[in-house]
Scaffold this motif. Sequence first.
Motif, PDB file in Angstrom:
ATOM      1  N   ASP A 136       8.332   5.244 -27.827  1.00 14.71           N
ATOM      2  CA  ASP A 136       7.728   4.192 -28.649  1.00 14.71           C
ATOM      3  C   ASP A 136       8.407   4.160 -30.013  1.00 14.71           C
ATOM      4  O   ASP A 136       9.423   4.819 -30.245  1.00 14.71           O
ATOM      5  N   ASN A 137       7.851   3.364 -30.945  1.00 16.80           N
ATOM      6  CA  ASN A 137       8.524   3.206 -32.230  1.00 16.80           C
ATOM      7  C   ASN A 137       8.423   4.429 -33.130  1.00 16.80           C
ATOM      8  O   ASN A 137       8.992   4.445 -34.216  1.00 16.80           O
ATOM      9  N   PRO A 142       5.469   7.522 -24.276  1.00 22.59           N
ATOM     10  CA  PRO A 142       4.194   6.802 -24.168  1.00 22.59           C
ATOM     11  C   PRO A 142       3.462   7.093 -22.866  1.00 22.59           C
ATOM     12  O   PRO A 142       4.083   7.371 -21.840  1.00 22.59           O
ATOM     13  N   ASP A 364      -1.398   6.973 -27.607  1.00 22.10           N
ATOM     14  CA  ASP A 364      -1.914   5.664 -27.239  1.00 22.10           C
ATOM     15  C   ASP A 364      -3.073   5.713 -26.259  1.00 22.10           C
ATOM     16  O   ASP A 364      -3.743   4.706 -26.032  1.00 22.10           O
TER      17      ASP A 364
END
Length: 453
Positions: A136-137, A142, A364
């Motif tokens: 992910d950023n 994730p 997440d």
Amino acid sequence: MFKLTCPNARQSERKYIASVMLLEFLGLDYSLTFDSGITTRLSYSGKTLEMADVLLQTPDTIWLTKKSLPVGPLQEWDLSQLPLEIHMLESRLPVIYGNPPFYSYSGNNLKLGLDILGSAFFMLTRYEEVVIHTRDNNSRFPSTCSLAATSGFLHRPIINEYLEILRAAIKALWPETRFKSRTSRIFATHDVDQPFNYAHLSLWRMIRMAMGSLLKHKQPINALRTATNWCHIRAGGRDPFDTFDHIMDATESRGQKSAFYFITDRTDAKDGNYDINHPRVRALLRRIAERGHEIGLHLSYNSYLDPQQSKREFDILRHACEAEGIQQSEWGGRQHFLRWQTPDTFRNWDDAGLHYDSTLSFADQAGFRCGTCYEYPTFDLHKQQTLKLRERPLVLMECSVIDPRYMGLGNGNAAREAILRYKRNCLFFNGDFTFLWHNTRLLEHAENELFLY
């Protein structure tokens, strides 16, 4: 003593996972031998438990590549008719590695088509995170790329379920077997990203903050609030982020202790804006230690790939604690932002001399990233070595459950039910429910109620 016989391939990996599953988790004494067979066999007193062996016979040419990953959709084993004394969360069990028939019993030989040891190795070492390179950023693996999420078992500690099948099979063959007893534990952990909102600010920094609100953001009310709160705290008032006594009161009332993980150096603007040597922070360390709670390390944003920086930050924490007369037999903590790269970060923590890590949950989505609610020894997939470092898997972080950018359950009944479900799933196996609640997330009444619940 049991005799465990395994195929010749990947002996270091087999020694590791056999030690974790049989000795660490079940408490069984055994000897380990290798042969040219294609199954793993546990034998004693003329009886044999035979288990499928898939992952750890993967050829070198495709080891740690996508071709070695489980092929979806996973098979499911219906346990409802299994003639074993077994307690499971659900009647249908996803099969990570294995081949039907999943169960057969004839004479003194019981066969399981489930690759229990290989599947456990896959989950505990975070094998898939070395193979799949999506991030992910914040450079995190994730949940959406994990087998647990895509196959629908992230909410359940699947390796504990595999372990229960192994336990039941052993009990069926050798009824006199005594297993290791376990007691559930609850670990309340708190990443100290910002211990104070105003109390540590100098007059000059307070003025800069207020002027930024006024001139840059055109928010005169916020500028006034900053100056007013700063003056109030300087006059003896309590900083709103200083919820530490409240946290310790809450955990002590449940017969528990909290662990507070502090940032000791900055490698990015995302790291905490405080100094571990500030008098107020030092006083906070003493306050925590005097009440018998744990102090740990919250490694900075860019440290997860930097062994020298990891060791430096741990050294800073120990020196600060030594200066305050604080002694602990065990040191652990968590990476900032849950940034992690397997197995490099395992190795960094091990080399730094830390005793345990508690990073491995997904940012997440809450759940069982490692497939277990038991603490366990770690393994370096690249160097093929068992490490001294132990992993204490994080089950949930409050913002993963609450915040709209993640699971988005809010701070009401939906979040409460989700948290309770994860907790129950840990306690079902006499496991550890490890959760993260930031000191800065206890300002709203609803979130505070969730924490106290």
